[in-house]
Design an enzyme around this catalytic site. Sequence first.
Site, PDB file in Angstrom:
ATOM      1  N   GLY A 253     -25.894   5.676  25.487  1.00  0.00           N
ATOM      2  CA  GLY A 253     -25.696   6.146  24.118  1.00  0.00           C
ATOM      3  C   GLY A 253     -25.928   7.638  23.972  1.00  0.00           C
ATOM      4  O   GLY A 253     -25.905   8.375  24.951  1.00  0.00           O
TER       5      GLY A 253
ATOM      6  N   GLY B 138     -19.414   8.792  35.728  1.00  0.00           N
ATOM      7  CA  GLY B 138     -19.257  10.239  35.807  1.00  0.00           C
ATOM      8  C   GLY B 138     -19.790  10.806  37.111  1.00  0.00           C
ATOM      9  O   GLY B 138     -20.810  10.347  37.628  1.00  0.00           O
ATOM     10  N   GLU B 139     -19.095  11.835  37.585  1.00  0.00           N
ATOM     11  CA  GLU B 139     -19.577  12.538  38.787  1.00  0.00           C
ATOM     12  C   GLU B 139     -20.812  13.377  38.470  1.00  0.00           C
ATOM     13  O   GLU B 139     -21.482  13.871  39.368  1.00  0.00           O
ATOM     14  CB  GLU B 139     -18.452  13.410  39.364  1.00  0.00           C
ATOM     15  CG  GLU B 139     -17.375  12.562  40.006  1.00  0.00           C
ATOM     16  CD  GLU B 139     -16.146  13.345  40.449  1.00  0.00           C
ATOM     17  OE1 GLU B 139     -16.020  14.524  40.069  1.00  0.00           O
ATOM     18  OE2 GLU B 139     -15.310  12.761  41.158  1.00  0.00           O
TER      19      GLU B 139
ATOM     20  N   LEU C 283     -23.804   9.575  22.604  1.00  0.00           N
ATOM     21  CA  LEU C 283     -22.544   9.914  23.272  1.00  0.00           C
ATOM     22  C   LEU C 283     -22.099  11.349  22.975  1.00  0.00           C
ATOM     23  O   LEU C 283     -22.248  11.842  21.857  1.00  0.00           O
ATOM     24  CB  LEU C 283     -21.446   8.940  22.841  1.00  0.00           C
ATOM     25  CG  LEU C 283     -21.732   7.460  23.153  1.00  0.00           C
ATOM     26  CD1 LEU C 283     -20.549   6.586  22.706  1.00  0.00           C
ATOM     27  CD2 LEU C 283     -22.029   7.227  24.625  1.00  0.00           C
ATOM     28  N   HIS C 284     -21.591  11.997  24.011  1.00  0.00           N
ATOM     29  CA  HIS C 284     -21.057  13.358  23.888  1.00  0.00           C
ATOM     30  C   HIS C 284     -19.704  13.413  24.600  1.00  0.00           C
ATOM     31  O   HIS C 284     -19.215  12.375  25.082  1.00  0.00           O
ATOM     32  CB  HIS C 284     -22.048  14.380  24.465  1.00  0.00           C
ATOM     33  CG  HIS C 284     -22.533  14.048  25.858  1.00  0.00           C
ATOM     34  ND1 HIS C 284     -21.702  13.983  26.939  1.00  0.00           N
ATOM     35  CD2 HIS C 284     -23.776  13.736  26.326  1.00  0.00           C
ATOM     36  CE1 HIS C 284     -22.380  13.674  28.017  1.00  0.00           C
ATOM     37  NE2 HIS C 284     -23.650  13.503  27.682  1.00  0.00           N
TER      38      HIS C 284
ATOM     39  N   GLN D 110     -34.903   1.392  34.274  1.00  0.00           N
ATOM     40  CA  GLN D 110     -34.528   2.539  35.110  1.00  0.00           C
ATOM     41  C   GLN D 110     -35.360   3.782  34.785  1.00  0.00           C
ATOM     42  O   GLN D 110     -35.138   4.842  35.362  1.00  0.00           O
ATOM     43  CB  GLN D 110     -33.033   2.834  35.034  1.00  0.00           C
ATOM     44  CG  GLN D 110     -32.543   3.426  33.724  1.00  0.00           C
ATOM     45  CD  GLN D 110     -31.038   3.568  33.700  1.00  0.00           C
ATOM     46  OE1 GLN D 110     -30.301   2.573  33.674  1.00  0.00           O
ATOM     47  NE2 GLN D 110     -30.536   4.800  33.725  1.00  0.00           N
TER      48      GLN D 110
ATOM     49  N   ASP E 269     -23.572  12.243  37.520  1.00  0.00           N
ATOM     50  CA  ASP E 269     -24.643  11.505  38.199  1.00  0.00           C
ATOM     51  C   ASP E 269     -24.098  11.033  39.543  1.00  0.00           C
ATOM     52  O   ASP E 269     -23.827   9.854  39.754  1.00  0.00           O
ATOM     53  CB  ASP E 269     -25.093  10.326  37.332  1.00  0.00           C
ATOM     54  CG  ASP E 269     -25.600  10.803  35.989  1.00  0.00           C
ATOM     55  OD1 ASP E 269     -26.742  11.250  35.912  1.00  0.00           O
ATOM     56  OD2 ASP E 269     -24.821  10.768  35.013  1.00  0.00           O
TER      57      ASP E 269
ATOM     58  N   GLY F  32     -18.824  14.322  27.448  1.00  0.00           N
ATOM     59  CA  GLY F  32     -18.846  13.809  28.824  1.00  0.00           C
ATOM     60  C   GLY F  32     -18.543  12.318  28.822  1.00  0.00           C
ATOM     61  O   GLY F  32     -17.643  11.842  29.532  1.00  0.00           O
ATOM     62  N   HIS F  33     -19.296  11.589  27.999  1.00  0.00           N
ATOM     63  CA  HIS F  33     -19.036  10.148  27.864  1.00  0.00           C
ATOM     64  C   HIS F  33     -17.605   9.909  27.388  1.00  0.00           C
ATOM     65  O   HIS F  33     -16.916   9.000  27.868  1.00  0.00           O
ATOM     66  CB  HIS F  33     -19.988   9.523  26.842  1.00  0.00           C
ATOM     67  CG  HIS F  33     -21.444   9.632  27.172  1.00  0.00           C
ATOM     68  ND1 HIS F  33     -22.309  10.420  26.473  1.00  0.00           N
ATOM     69  CD2 HIS F  33     -22.190   9.037  28.131  1.00  0.00           C
ATOM     70  CE1 HIS F  33     -23.525  10.310  26.966  1.00  0.00           C
ATOM     71  NE2 HIS F  33     -23.486   9.480  27.983  1.00  0.00           N
TER      72      HIS F  33
HETATM   73  P1  AMP Z   1     -25.691   8.106  30.567  1.00  0.00           P
HETATM   74  O1  AMP Z   1     -25.500   7.725  29.142  1.00  0.00           O
HETATM   75  O2  AMP Z   1     -26.395   9.394  30.761  1.00  0.00           O
HETATM   76  O3  AMP Z   1     -26.277   6.977  31.385  1.00  0.00           O
HETATM   77  O4  AMP Z   1     -24.237   8.351  31.156  1.00  0.00           O
HETATM   78  C1  AMP Z   1     -23.252   7.366  31.100  1.00  0.00           C
HETATM   79  C2  AMP Z   1     -22.098   7.768  31.958  1.00  0.00           C
HETATM   80  O5  AMP Z   1     -21.545   8.997  31.499  1.00  0.00           O
HETATM   81  C3  AMP Z   1     -22.501   7.994  33.423  1.00  0.00           C
HETATM   82  O6  AMP Z   1     -21.497   7.456  34.276  1.00  0.00           O
HETATM   83  C4  AMP Z   1     -22.566   9.492  33.519  1.00  0.00           C
HETATM   84  O7  AMP Z   1     -22.332   9.983  34.808  1.00  0.00           O
HETATM   85  C5  AMP Z   1     -21.448   9.899  32.571  1.00  0.00           C
HETATM   86  N1  AMP Z   1     -21.662  11.269  32.121  1.00  0.00           N
HETATM   87  C6  AMP Z   1     -22.741  11.784  31.477  1.00  0.00           C
HETATM   88  N2  AMP Z   1     -22.598  13.110  31.284  1.00  0.00           N
HETATM   89  C7  AMP Z   1     -21.399  13.455  31.810  1.00  0.00           C
HETATM   90  C8  AMP Z   1     -20.673  14.687  31.946  1.00  0.00           C
HETATM   91  N3  AMP Z   1     -21.153  15.837  31.482  1.00  0.00           N
HETATM   92  N4  AMP Z   1     -19.477  14.644  32.566  1.00  0.00           N
HETATM   93  C9  AMP Z   1     -18.971  13.485  33.057  1.00  0.00           C
HETATM   94  N5  AMP Z   1     -19.608  12.303  32.953  1.00  0.00           N
HETATM   95  C10 AMP Z   1     -20.803  12.281  32.352  1.00  0.00           C
END
Ligand code: AMP
Length: 283
Positions: free
Chosen positions: A30, A153-154, A32-33, A60, A156, A35-36
């Site tokens: 969540g 996402g790359e 969300l930005h 985690q 992570d 990237g998401h």
């Molecule tokens: P998170 O909510 O941080 O667990 O991220 C969820 C998914 O979004 C994961 O697969 C992340 O790698 C991806 N993600 C987060 N930030 C970015 C970003 N800046 N660019 C690309 N993917 C992202």
Amino acid sequence: MIIHTIKELRELVKNWKKEGLTVGLVPTMGALHNGHLSLIKKSVEKCDKTVVSVFVNPIQFCPGEDLEKYPRTLEADEKLCNDAGVSVVFAPSPKEMYGEGHILSNDFLTYVVPPFFYTDKLCGKSRVGHFDGVCTVVNKLFNIVQPDFAFFGEKDRQQLIIIKKMVKDLNIPVEIIPCPIVREESGLALSSRNNYLSENGKKEALVLNRILFNIKTCYNKGIKDVKLLTETAYSFLNENHTLEYLEFRDKNNLEEKKVADNNTIVFIAVRVENVRLIDNIEL
Ligand code: AMP
């Protein structure tokens, strides 16, 4: 549409499958930005139906990490998903995912444990057990949603490599789709944890991509020796940065590189204002 229970989501997915529709899953925590959103857009484009999970997964987080203060913005997340054409936001409670009393230690819960070689380094070194928690929840989500495609996402990168390994080793019938890192105009990789930074902290945080892009420039000019490439980083660091790691590793199996090549990823983690930031670049 938002769904909070596994049962309801299963019913819905069963109907989609009956109709022969393809399903994409975008697992998130969540807040969300963009990237998401890039992952979500890819899924909506590629799949008939897209499920975005929003779950701040307690198993985690390590003791002393930001589980309690992690940003939770479900209403805004739901709106963003609706606007992007997502079919369902799946937002279960910890109790829904892990059961009554949710006793989360591995004395009581079945964990999916990725290989030590992949988890004893980089983020896994300081976040012991983190990737066990990630693989366990992602495996559960795969079992609940049974997606044809799942988008990661790359940003992570270690997580992405470990998930791919899990899918291969456990013969999970899903295709993992990697998605490139989305950055602010400044170059800062988008992250929900950037919200913890002050304006000045955000400026200081640019050190990660400065170091990485400088290494890539040096590599493109012909410097392949990892020791030399590493040395180029130090001039960028000041007293506002605590370097946790800067490592060159193989993009498939995370083996250490002494000489950089086109299969090399440079991984970096730096603390700024006590916020742990990560980034990486492919050479
Ligand atoms: P998170 O909510 O941080 O667990 O991220 C969820 C998914 O979004 C994961 O697969 C992340 O790698 C991806 N993600 C987060 N930030 C970015 C970003 N800046 N660019 C690309 N993917 C992202």
